[in-house]
Design a protein around this motif. Structure first.
Motif, PDB file in Angstrom:
ATOM      1  N   LEU A 167      30.074  33.368  -5.645  1.00 30.88           N
ATOM      2  CA  LEU A 167      30.262  32.020  -4.857  1.00 30.88           C
ATOM      3  C   LEU A 167      31.904  31.843  -4.618  1.00 30.88           C
ATOM      4  CD1 LEU A 167      27.739  29.494  -4.849  1.00 30.88           C
ATOM      5  CD2 LEU A 167      27.752  31.561  -3.540  1.00 30.88           C
ATOM      6  N   PHE A 221      33.273  29.983  -0.762  1.00 33.00           N
ATOM      7  CA  PHE A 221      32.204  29.424  -1.143  1.00 33.00           C
ATOM      8  C   PHE A 221      30.122  29.146  -0.930  1.00 33.00           C
ATOM      9  CE2 PHE A 221      35.443  26.690  -3.375  1.00 33.00           C
ATOM     10  CZ  PHE A 221      35.567  27.420  -4.758  1.00 33.00           C
ATOM     11  N   LEU A 222      30.844  30.657   0.037  1.00 31.09           N
ATOM     12  CA  LEU A 222      29.413  31.398   0.617  1.00 31.09           C
ATOM     13  C   LEU A 222      28.936  32.378  -0.136  1.00 31.09           C
ATOM     14  CD1 LEU A 222      29.692  29.925   4.640  1.00 31.09           C
ATOM     15  CD2 LEU A 222      28.269  28.550   2.662  1.00 31.09           C
ATOM     16  N   PRO A 223      28.066  33.081   0.189  1.00 33.62           N
ATOM     17  CA  PRO A 223      27.552  34.121  -1.011  1.00 33.62           C
ATOM     18  C   PRO A 223      27.978  35.344   0.360  1.00 33.62           C
ATOM     19  CG  PRO A 223      26.317  33.448  -0.311  1.00 33.62           C
ATOM     20  CD  PRO A 223      26.469  32.107  -0.227  1.00 33.62           C
ATOM     21  N   ASN A 258      26.074  21.955  -2.171  1.00 34.96           N
ATOM     22  CA  ASN A 258      26.131  23.123  -3.343  1.00 34.96           C
ATOM     23  C   ASN A 258      26.400  22.276  -4.339  1.00 34.96           C
ATOM     24  OD1 ASN A 258      27.637  25.036  -5.340  1.00 34.96           O
ATOM     25  ND2 ASN A 258      26.118  25.861  -3.708  1.00 34.96           N
ATOM     26  N   ALA A 306      22.607  32.525  -6.566  1.00 39.48           N
ATOM     27  CA  ALA A 306      24.191  31.951  -5.939  1.00 39.48           C
ATOM     28  C   ALA A 306      24.440  31.830  -7.340  1.00 39.48           C
ATOM     29  CB  ALA A 306      23.733  30.652  -5.815  1.00 39.48           C
TER      30      ALA A 306
END
Ligand SMILES: *Cc1c(COP(=O)(O)O)cnc(C)c1O
Length: 388
Positions: free
Chosen positions: A147, A153-155, A177, A124
């Motif tokens: 992200l 902010f998720l891959p 996170n 990440a």
């Protein structure tokens, strides 16, 4: 003789906080009252019953000897019980749990067990630096997964190129996170399980912040997803939940072969956690969890206090559902490092530049809510006097 460092140390990214450290020392010298909102280290003490248990356990002779590598059976049992009651996840304490000298230790070591030179680890970005560094130490190649705000902010797993996927053997994810303060839902975890199963990638989920949440909405464990235990492990820590960062106790749990591989590396490097600390860990996980609920309230008050100030100042950010961080956009046209540096010079307040966590952290700064209300108010009042 000239002492040369090994290449693996030379290739580490430059230390981005050097400039901040220098400026901080300079200001401290001048007698400036510095307030650090920079470090993710809880300010409040470990609850007293946990300390009492350590005191008692430290007097037992057997605890003065080498601990067992994988952790005391009673500690691993208490982890299993806690996972059962908190997440509804069944773990076999003998095969599916290993104790760690803080989760950082396990995160740093796990690539040594599974990554051959040239193999890829998906990390990440922005992220906890240890994912990349552990990979580099193992001779692997860290590949960033940005992200981004537009993806909450998720891959974006779909966007990873096929040639990278072919070489990828491991992925690090972390929800709630650090540093973005984003949370993930079970749909995301489900998509990770599908992705990892299809591409034969070991999932390492860093779950350090599952207990630091707001509004009575507890985050999920990755291991709750059917199939997760076939492909991955979760790293957990007592550090943030019980204000125990200095004690060095955490654990990894999940897939038994992955746990055994990590255990095998550890058996050849360390000798486990001081058993008195493990007893304190049993106390922490097994006793009344009210101190954790109180801690959440404290952070929630701080979050609301800080967000109130930031809103008035016109900063852009999302209200976090978990973690004790705020991830805030820097003003237009200013770099993260310059912003943080200017705030420090003009106010004595230390923030963390987003760029310190990876390329995609540029454009943000992180506030850590690990000071009391009075200091937080003081820090933000000073910041609100700056003209941007
Ligand atoms: C604090 C932290 C950890 C590790 O903490 P330990 O004290 O080593 O257990 C791991 N991951 C993230 C993202 C953290 O912020």
């Amino acid at each position: 003789m000239k002492i040369e460092r090994a290449d693996r140390l030379k290739v580490l990214p430059p230390y981005l906080f050097a400039e901040i450290d220098r400026k901080k020392a300079e200001l401290a010298e001048k007698g400036v009252d510095i307030i650090s909102l920079g470090i993710g280290d809880p300010d409040l003490p470990t609850p007293p019953h946990i300390i009492e248990r350590l005191k008692r356990a430290s007097e037992t002779t057997v605890n003065h000897q080498y601990p067992t590598y994988e952790g005391m059976p009673a500690f691993r049992q208490s982890v299993a019980d806690w996972y059962g009651s908190r997440f509804g996840v069944d773990l076999d304490p003998d095969r599916e749990i290993v104790s760690l000298i803080g989760s950082k230790e396990g995160i740093a070591h796990i690539p040594l067990a599974f990554i051959n030179p040239g193999e890829v680890v998906l990390c990440a970005d922005p992220g906890y630096p240890v994912y990349r560094i552990g990979t580099i130490f193992a001779g692997g190649e860290p590949v960033n997964m940005p992200l981004l705000k537009e993806n909450d902010f998720l891959p974006d797993l779909e966007s990873i190129p096929v040639d990278i996927l072919k070489r990828a053997r491991m992925i690090f994810i972390n929800y709630p996170n650090n540093p973005t303060a984003a949370s993930a839902d079970t749909d995301f975890f489900q998509s990770v399980v599908e992705f990892a199963t299809k591409n034969e990638i070991i999932v390492c989920h860093d779950a350090a912040y599952t207990e630091v949440y707001y509004d009575d909405e507890p985050p999920h464990s990755f291991l709750e997803i059917p199939g997760a235990k076939e492909i991955g492990v979760e790293f957990h820590s007592l550090s943030k939940t019980y204000n125990m960062t200095g004690w060095r106790i955490g654990f990894a749990c999940g897939n038994p072969e992955v746990i055994a591989g990590l255990g095998s590396i550890k058996a050849n490097i360390d000798s486990g956690i001081f058993q008195a600390v493990q007893e304190a860990g049993i106390e922490a996980l097994g006793s009344d969890q009210k101190p954790v609920a109180d801690l959440r309230k404290t952070y929630q008050n701080r979050r609301d206090l800080a967000c109130g100030f930031l809103e008035k100042m016109g900063f852009a950010f999302s209200l976090p559902k978990a973690t004790f961080y705020l991830w805030v956009s820097v003003p237009e046209g200013v770099g993260s490092a310059d912003f943080v540096s200017r705030v420090l010079s003009e106010t004595g307040v230390i923030l963390t530049p987003g760029s310190g966590f990876g390329e995609s952290g540029e454009g943000y700064f992180r506030i850590s809510l690990t000071v009391n209300d009075e200091r937080l108010t003081e820090a933000l009042t000073r910041m609100s006097r700056i003209d941007w």
